[in-house]
Each structure stands twice: as structure tokens, then as C-alpha cells.
Design a protein around this motif. Structure first.
Motif, PDB file in Angstrom:
ATOM      1  N   LEU A 301       0.821  -1.210   0.000  1.00 46.09           N
ATOM      2  CA  LEU A 301       0.000   0.000   0.000  1.00 46.09           C
ATOM      3  C   LEU A 301       0.855   1.259   0.000  1.00 46.09           C
ATOM      4  CD1 LEU A 301      -3.061   0.912   0.347  1.00 46.09           C
ATOM      5  CD2 LEU A 301      -2.502   1.171   2.773  1.00 46.09           C
ATOM      6  N   THR A 302       0.602   2.135  -0.956  1.00 45.47           N
ATOM      7  CA  THR A 302       1.226   3.462  -0.954  1.00 45.47           C
ATOM      8  C   THR A 302       0.198   4.473  -0.443  1.00 45.47           C
ATOM      9  OG1 THR A 302       0.510   4.159  -3.162  1.00 45.47           O
ATOM     10  CG2 THR A 302       2.517   2.800  -3.037  1.00 45.47           C
ATOM     11  N   LYS A 303       0.658   5.672  -0.136  1.00 43.71           N
ATOM     12  CA  LYS A 303      -0.280   6.692   0.345  1.00 43.71           C
ATOM     13  C   LYS A 303      -1.282   7.080  -0.739  1.00 43.71           C
ATOM     14  CE  LYS A 303       3.166  10.338  -0.473  1.00 43.71           C
ATOM     15  NZ  LYS A 303       3.984  11.379   0.188  1.00 43.71           N
ATOM     16  N   TYR A 304      -0.892   6.890  -2.014  1.00 45.51           N
ATOM     17  CA  TYR A 304      -1.805   7.213  -3.118  1.00 45.51           C
ATOM     18  C   TYR A 304      -2.935   6.184  -3.168  1.00 45.51           C
ATOM     19  CZ  TYR A 304       2.658   9.426  -3.984  1.00 45.51           C
ATOM     20  OH  TYR A 304       3.836  10.105  -3.820  1.00 45.51           O
ATOM     21  N   ASP A 305      -2.593   4.912  -2.956  1.00 46.34           N
ATOM     22  CA  ASP A 305      -3.616   3.867  -2.900  1.00 46.34           C
ATOM     23  C   ASP A 305      -4.575   4.133  -1.742  1.00 46.34           C
ATOM     24  OD1 ASP A 305      -2.389   2.249  -4.997  1.00 46.34           O
ATOM     25  OD2 ASP A 305      -0.852   1.767  -3.515  1.00 46.34           O
ATOM     26  N   ALA A 306      -4.015   4.557  -0.619  1.00 49.11           N
ATOM     27  CA  ALA A 306      -4.846   4.832   0.561  1.00 49.11           C
ATOM     28  C   ALA A 306      -5.812   5.988   0.287  1.00 49.11           C
ATOM     29  CB  ALA A 306      -3.958   5.159   1.763  1.00 49.11           C
ATOM     30  N   GLN A 307      -5.341   7.022  -0.408  1.00 47.77           N
ATOM     31  CA  GLN A 307      -6.206   8.158  -0.740  1.00 47.77           C
ATOM     32  C   GLN A 307      -7.358   7.731  -1.644  1.00 47.77           C
ATOM     33  OE1 GLN A 307      -4.143  11.876  -2.030  1.00 47.77           O
ATOM     34  NE2 GLN A 307      -2.289  10.896  -1.251  1.00 47.77           N
ATOM     35  N   ILE A 308      -7.043   6.895  -2.637  1.00 46.71           N
ATOM     36  CA  ILE A 308      -8.084   6.418  -3.558  1.00 46.71           C
ATOM     37  C   ILE A 308      -9.141   5.630  -2.805  1.00 46.71           C
ATOM     38  CG2 ILE A 308      -8.491   4.701  -5.370  1.00 46.71           C
ATOM     39  CD1 ILE A 308      -6.053   5.827  -6.800  1.00 46.71           C
ATOM     40  N   ASP A 309      -8.696   4.740  -1.910  1.00 45.71           N
ATOM     41  CA  ASP A 309      -9.632   3.926  -1.144  1.00 45.71           C
ATOM     42  C   ASP A 309     -10.514   4.790  -0.246  1.00 45.71           C
ATOM     43  OD1 ASP A 309     -10.705   1.415  -0.190  1.00 45.71           O
ATOM     44  OD2 ASP A 309      -9.604   1.795   1.657  1.00 45.71           O
ATOM     45  N   GLU A 310      -9.908   5.750   0.434  1.00 40.52           N
ATOM     46  CA  GLU A 310     -10.652   6.598   1.371  1.00 40.52           C
ATOM     47  C   GLU A 310     -11.753   7.392   0.676  1.00 40.52           C
ATOM     48  OE1 GLU A 310      -7.643   8.987   3.121  1.00 40.52           O
ATOM     49  OE2 GLU A 310      -6.744   7.323   4.245  1.00 40.52           O
ATOM     50  N   ALA A 319      -9.899  -3.967  -2.901  1.00 34.79           N
ATOM     51  CA  ALA A 319      -8.523  -3.490  -2.729  1.00 34.79           C
ATOM     52  C   ALA A 319      -7.661  -3.761  -3.944  1.00 34.79           C
ATOM     53  CB  ALA A 319      -7.907  -4.145  -1.491  1.00 34.79           C
ATOM     54  N   PHE A 320      -7.697  -5.001  -4.439  1.00 42.11           N
ATOM     55  CA  PHE A 320      -6.828  -5.371  -5.562  1.00 42.11           C
ATOM     56  C   PHE A 320      -7.186  -4.580  -6.806  1.00 42.11           C
ATOM     57  CE2 PHE A 320      -5.586  -8.386  -9.015  1.00 42.11           C
ATOM     58  CZ  PHE A 320      -4.226  -8.390  -8.753  1.00 42.11           C
ATOM     59  N   GLU A 321      -8.462  -4.391  -7.040  1.00 43.48           N
ATOM     60  CA  GLU A 321      -8.914  -3.625  -8.198  1.00 43.48           C
ATOM     61  C   GLU A 321      -8.385  -2.198  -8.143  1.00 43.48           C
ATOM     62  OE1 GLU A 321     -12.969  -4.216 -10.039  1.00 43.48           O
ATOM     63  OE2 GLU A 321     -13.307  -2.326  -8.985  1.00 43.48           O
ATOM     64  N   LYS A 322      -8.348  -1.615  -6.961  1.00 46.70           N
ATOM     65  CA  LYS A 322      -7.895  -0.232  -6.819  1.00 46.70           C
ATOM     66  C   LYS A 322      -6.389  -0.098  -7.038  1.00 46.70           C
ATOM     67  CE  LYS A 322     -11.753   0.938  -3.792  1.00 46.70           C
ATOM     68  NZ  LYS A 322     -12.241   1.016  -2.406  1.00 46.70           N
ATOM     69  N   PHE A 323      -5.658  -1.186  -6.931  1.00 45.18           N
ATOM     70  CA  PHE A 323      -4.220  -1.187  -7.200  1.00 45.18           C
ATOM     71  C   PHE A 323      -3.912  -1.340  -8.688  1.00 45.18           C
ATOM     72  CE2 PHE A 323      -3.734  -1.775  -2.748  1.00 45.18           C
ATOM     73  CZ  PHE A 323      -2.400  -1.583  -2.415  1.00 45.18           C
ATOM     74  N   SER A 324      -4.775  -2.070  -9.408  1.00 46.65           N
ATOM     75  CA  SER A 324      -4.348  -2.550 -10.719  1.00 46.65           C
ATOM     76  C   SER A 324      -5.293  -2.280 -11.880  1.00 46.65           C
ATOM     77  CB  SER A 324      -4.132  -4.074 -10.640  1.00 46.65           C
ATOM     78  OG  SER A 324      -5.320  -4.732 -10.218  1.00 46.65           O
ATOM     79  N   ALA A 325      -6.525  -1.856 -11.612  1.00 48.80           N
ATOM     80  CA  ALA A 325      -7.502  -1.727 -12.692  1.00 48.80           C
ATOM     81  C   ALA A 325      -7.444  -0.368 -13.372  1.00 48.80           C
ATOM     82  CB  ALA A 325      -8.910  -1.970 -12.150  1.00 48.80           C
ATOM     83  N   TYR A 328      -8.412   3.170 -12.020  1.00 54.00           N
ATOM     84  CA  TYR A 328      -7.640   3.839 -10.975  1.00 54.00           C
ATOM     85  C   TYR A 328      -6.220   4.249 -11.369  1.00 54.00           C
ATOM     86  CZ  TYR A 328     -11.512   1.840  -8.378  1.00 54.00           C
ATOM     87  OH  TYR A 328     -12.770   1.509  -7.956  1.00 54.00           O
ATOM     88  N   LEU A 329      -5.663   3.674 -12.428  1.00 54.43           N
ATOM     89  CA  LEU A 329      -4.265   3.970 -12.759  1.00 54.43           C
ATOM     90  C   LEU A 329      -4.059   5.446 -13.083  1.00 54.43           C
ATOM     91  CD1 LEU A 329      -3.239   0.863 -14.910  1.00 54.43           C
ATOM     92  CD2 LEU A 329      -3.145   1.169 -12.439  1.00 54.43           C
ATOM     93  N   GLY A 330      -4.976   6.016 -13.845  1.00 57.80           N
ATOM     94  CA  GLY A 330      -4.868   7.436 -14.170  1.00 57.80           C
ATOM     95  C   GLY A 330      -5.004   8.317 -12.942  1.00 57.80           C
ATOM     96  N   GLU A 331      -5.847   7.883 -11.989  1.00 60.96           N
ATOM     97  CA  GLU A 331      -6.041   8.663 -10.765  1.00 60.96           C
ATOM     98  C   GLU A 331      -4.796   8.608  -9.871  1.00 60.96           C
ATOM     99  OE1 GLU A 331      -8.199  10.996  -7.830  1.00 60.96           O
ATOM    100  OE2 GLU A 331      -7.975  10.857 -10.004  1.00 60.96           O
ATOM    101  N   ILE A 332      -4.141   7.446  -9.810  1.00 61.25           N
ATOM    102  CA  ILE A 332      -2.882   7.344  -9.064  1.00 61.25           C
ATOM    103  C   ILE A 332      -1.860   8.310  -9.651  1.00 61.25           C
ATOM    104  CG2 ILE A 332      -0.939   5.823  -8.485  1.00 61.25           C
ATOM    105  CD1 ILE A 332      -2.963   3.483  -8.559  1.00 61.25           C
TER     106      ILE A 332
END
Length: 507
Positions: A301-310, A319-325, A328-332
Motif C-alpha cells: 500500500l502506498t499513500k496514493y492507494d490509501a487516498q483512492i480507497d478513502e 482493494a486489488f482492483e484499486k491497485f491494478s484496474a 484507478y491507474l490514471g487517478e494514481i
């Protein structure tokens, strides 16, 4: 100062950039890139640890209901023979578009001008209104019924009626529990959807109600997931197909499991028994593994992943989808740019309100940068100007391209984990993974990066293999053609005069 590329030999976490340098970065930006390299790079050793946990969660989903990865039973009992025929209407509710297709399956007809063209397709695509993602069930199904009605009026005329209904297949690519093939209780919305009144309800029944309300000449035959559709559509032509995968707005996979290994199935269900009364046969499993590792036991988990989830509609889920789909990639990428802007390291003399807006950038933005071969990266400059209203410097282009690569590489390597876990669990050593989705088929380097990661996990180099035994192929149209093939197989099954088949018909 030593660049991150020169540190590869010293640090196992670094990934050599595949991009040509545009410009040297300032010492401050180089330091930031080294930090980001370390945060986003996932080594082969780490991938194996992720896959070990992945296998455990897949197995848990076969044992009982209510687990993290649901491993949804689909009631698709076999792959196609390639001989299936018929005309089917299909409906695909995706994350961005609604698509209606009239599919005519030709099977093994010998009078085709092109024997490889085993189907014909007539379709319309409708971009979903932005408001639909937070609408109500009534608004959603009314909208869908309207589009079905429009398609019938424009494409079918008076060909079908109450006594001659057109079979309908519905691709509903969201986690759903199915008691039979024409039934689908939505477990949870994904892909940013949060529509009231559908979760916990039978989406098929809600759609069927609107069809009957409008007196549309349709009979809903099946509800499928796009992963199952991708697998079936590809197997229609390619008998080496082993898995159907979606690497697009979301991420997921489907495969054929032996019925006895699905312990959560009712042992008394007559549909699952052979003539001797034993559980037998196969069943397509829709993994829905975008929910893998919601507890964050192994995902880095990076802080960017945490922001997206929050800030997502469903914090703590998918969780996995938010890392790799692809959603979300453009948002990261955008979140990192905003951080570097706030530090005063980029876009120093420019302001962009669009950069501050969530989900302004999609995965296509990253793909275009990595695929840019124009002189002086003129296309990338134009992209920043058109999408964000920014005039970018050579240094900012260099940073953006390297950052896009880091994020895309991480996504591709993680996408290999789900397929590797299925292959190791099932003892699959060769075959084709039929992949659909914008990331798989439109990102210029996804397949190469995915294959490299899969080889690292499965130790292909150590085994001295000369060719990759498991390869990713571009799936046929799973949400359209695959859905039609499954509907045709279901109609064929229902026509068989057996008690087991009769019990599959909707009630």
C-alpha cells in the motif's frame, strides 16, 4: 547524482525504464523519482508472496459463501464445442457504456464465405450518463429498457413478438450470487457504481420486470459476467483457452473448476450429479478477485492507494482492483502529479483546475504517453494541453513518462498474480488466457509486462523453457459474442428431456 536507472544493479527493487530519455531531471525531481521507483516497484519475490495469499483466498471462496473473494458459481457447465448456432440479443452493462448487440452464431456452417468468421454482429453503444452511477434502481432499469426498446425499433422492426420472442443474454459484470443461470443477486457495486435499490436484489428480475412493463419481445435466458463471456467466446474458436480475464475498468478472471472441488455447493443438488448420484462435471467460476486482500496483508500500500480507497464509494472494498484496474491507474498518476506540484517541483508557472479534479485522467492518458513516438513528444505536449490545459517543459514530460511507466508496470505485474494463482491452484501448465478490457488490449506494453511477471512467478527461466507456455491472447467479444454463445448453450441444454435440465429453467 546517480540516476535511478543506474541503481538497478545495486537495488533489486528497481525496474529499468523502457523509455528513451527526454531530458535530465533536476536533483530534487530525481530524488522524488527514486522514492517513487521504490514505492511502486514489486519484485519477483514479492509477487510470489502475493500469489501464495491469492491461492489461499481463492480456495476459501470455493469452500464457503461470504468470503473475501466470492468465487461465484455461474451455472455454465462447459466450454463451447464451436458448433453453437442461433440469433441472440445481448445487453452489456459496463463501467462506462451500455451496449446492445444482435449476435448471429453460425457455428460450423459450411456455406460461410469466411469459415473463420463464425458470427455476425450488429450493435449500438450508449455512453452511460454520469448521473446513473448514483441513481436509483428504477432509474437504472428504466434507462436500460429504453435503450433496448430503441434498438428493437431501429434494428429488428416487427421480426419478433409475444409468440416469437428473441432470446436475451445479459452481461452484468458485477459480483453476483446465482442460484441458476438466469438469476443474479448483486453482492456489491464495483467500478465506482453506487445505485440504490439493487444490492441484495435479483438484477435479472428487476430487468425482466421492465422488459415486461414495456412489452418488449424478449426472453431473458442468462446473466453472465464478462470474464466468463471472454473465456467462452475465445473457446468458440480457440480450444486452448484456459482462463478468461478482464483487465480494463475493473480486473477479474474466470476458469472452469471441477464440481467436486466446489465444496460450498449443495451436495443434494440434482443438477450437479452424474447417473450414479455423484457430484461430477465442471462449472465456470467467476472469481471476482478485485476484492483480493481487502485486509492489506500482502499488497504494498502506498499513500496514493490509501487516498483512492478513502475517497471511493466503498472504502475497504475491492482493494486489488484499486491497485491494478484501469479505473484507478490514471487517478494514481494524477495524485502524484498534484503532490509534486504542491511541493513546487513541477508546473511552477501554471495553474490547472482540471489537475485538481478527481478522475480527470484515465488509463488512456498514460497509454498515449508511453506510446508516443512523435518528434519531440509533440503528441504528449498536445495531450497535456487538451486535457489539463498545461504547457509542459521537457523535464515535466520526462518525469510524467517515467511516472506513467512505473504505475503501468506495477498494474501489469499485479494483474499477473491472479492468473498465476489460478494456474498453480489448478495445476495448469499451458494454454491461452483470453483477455478483454481496455488495459489489456489498448495499452501498448501491458501484455509484455504481464508475461514477464507471470514467468517470474512460475519460474519459467529457471525451468529452461524456450517459449512461454501460458500466453495472453486478445479475447473475442466476451460481453457480446460470449454472452450469446452461453445463451445458445443454455437453450440447447434446456431442450434436453432430462430432470436435471428441467430444473435449470427459470421459475
Amino acid at each position: 547524482m546517480t540516476s535511478s536507472k543506474e541503481l538497478i544493479a545495486q537495488d533489486s527493487w528497481h525496474q529499468r525504464s523502457e523509455l528513451d530519455d527526454m531530458a535530465d531531471l533536476s536533483p530534487e525531481l530525481e530524488k522524488e523519482m527514486e522514492r517513487l521507483d521504490k514505492e511502486f516497484w514489486i519484485s519477483g519475490e514479492k509477487l510470489k508472496k502475493i500469489v501464495t495469499r491469492f491461492r489461499d483466498e481463492l480456495e476459501e471462496g470455493l469452500q464457503e459463501n461470504g468470503t473475501n473473494i466470492p468465487m461465484n458459481v455461474t451455472w455454465v457447465h462447459r466450454l463451447p464445442t464451436g458448433k453453437e448456432k442461433g440469433t441472440i440479443l445481448t445487453l452489456d452493462l459496463g463501467g462506462t457504456n451500455l451496449r446492445v448487440c444482435k449476435v448471429t452464431l453460425h457455428g460450423d456452417s459450411t456455406d460461410l464465405k469466411d469459415p473463420s468468421q463464425k458470427y455476425t454482429l450488429d450493435q449500438e453503444q450508449y455512453k452511460l450518463p454520469g448521473s446513473i452511477k448514483t441513481a436509483t434502481a428504477e432509474e437504472l432499469w428504466t434507462y436500460i429498457a429504453e435503450k433496448l426498446s430503441d434498438f428493437i425499433d431501429q434494428k429488428l422492426g416487427g421480426e419478433y413478438n409475444d409468440t416469437n420472442k428473441l432470446p436475451l443474454g445479459f452481461t452484468f459484470s458485477y459480483p453476483a450470487t446465482q442460484e441458476r443461470i438466469d438469476h443474479a443477486i448483486l453482492q456489491t457495486w464495483t467500478k465506482g457504481f453506487d445505485i440504490e435499490g439493487v444490492e441484495g436484489q435479483d438484477a435479472a428480475a428487476q430487468l425482466r420486470e421492465k422488459i415486461e412493463e414495456r412489452k418488449l419481445p424478449l426472453e431473458l435466458i442468462c446473466v453472465i459476467n464478462d470474464t466468463v463471456g471472454a473465456m467462452v467466446a475465445s473457446a468458440y474458436n480457440d480450444h486452448d483457452t484456459i482462463i478468461g480475464g478482464i483487465f480494463g475498468t475493473g480486473c477479474n478472471a474466470a476458469y472452469m473448476s471441477s464440481v467436486p472441488s466446489i465444496k460450498k455447493l449443495d451436495p443434494n443438488d440434482a443438477r450437479l450429479k452424474d447417473s450414479d448420484g455423484h457430484k461430477s462435471g465442471q462449472m465456470a467460476i467467476n472469481c471476482e478477485y478485485g476484492a483480493f486482500d481487502n485486509a492489506h496483508r500482502v499488497l504494498p500500500l502506498t499513500k496514493y492507494d490509501a487516498q483512492i480507497d478513502e475517497k471511493s464509494p466503498r472504502p475497504g472494498e475491492q482493494a486489488f482492483e484499486k491497485f491494478s484496474a484501469g479505473l484507478y491507474l490514471g487517478e494514481i498518476f494524477r495524485l502524484v502529479l498534484v503532490e509534486l506540484t504542491d511541493k513546487g517541483l513541477i508546473f511552477k508557472n501554471a495553474q490547472s483546475d482540471k489537475l485538481r479534479k478527481s478522475y480527470t485522467l484515465d488509463t488512456g492518458f498514460l497509454s498515449q504517453m508511453e506510446d508516443d513516438e512523435s518528434r519531440g513528444f509533440a503528441d504528449t505536449r498536445r495531450l497535456f494541453k487538451d486535457v489539463l490545459g498545461l504547457e509542459v517543459t521537457d523535464e515535466e514530460i520526462e518525469l510524467s513518462r517515467r511516472l506513467a511507466e512505473l504505475i503501468a508496470v506495477r498494474g501489469a505485474r499485479l494483474c499477473a498474480c491472479g492468473v498465476a494463482a489460478i494456474c498453480l491452484k489448478e495445476g495448469i501448465e499451458k494454454g491461452h488466457v483470453a483477455a478483454d478490457g481496455s488495459v489489456a488490449n489498448k495499452h501498448p506494453k501491458f501484455k509484455k509486462r504481464w508475461a514477464k511477471a507471470l514467468g517470474e512467478i512460475l519460474d519459467w527461466e529457471e525451468k529452461g523453457l524456450q517459449e512461454d507456455p501460458i500466453i495472453i491472447t486478445s479475447a473475442e467479444d466476451g460481453s457480446g459474442v460470449g454472452c450469446a454463445i452461453i445463451a445458445a448453450m443454455e437453450l440447447e441444454w434446456r431442450a434436453k428431456p432430462t430432470k436435471a435440465c428441467a430444473s435449470r429453467v427459470s421459475i
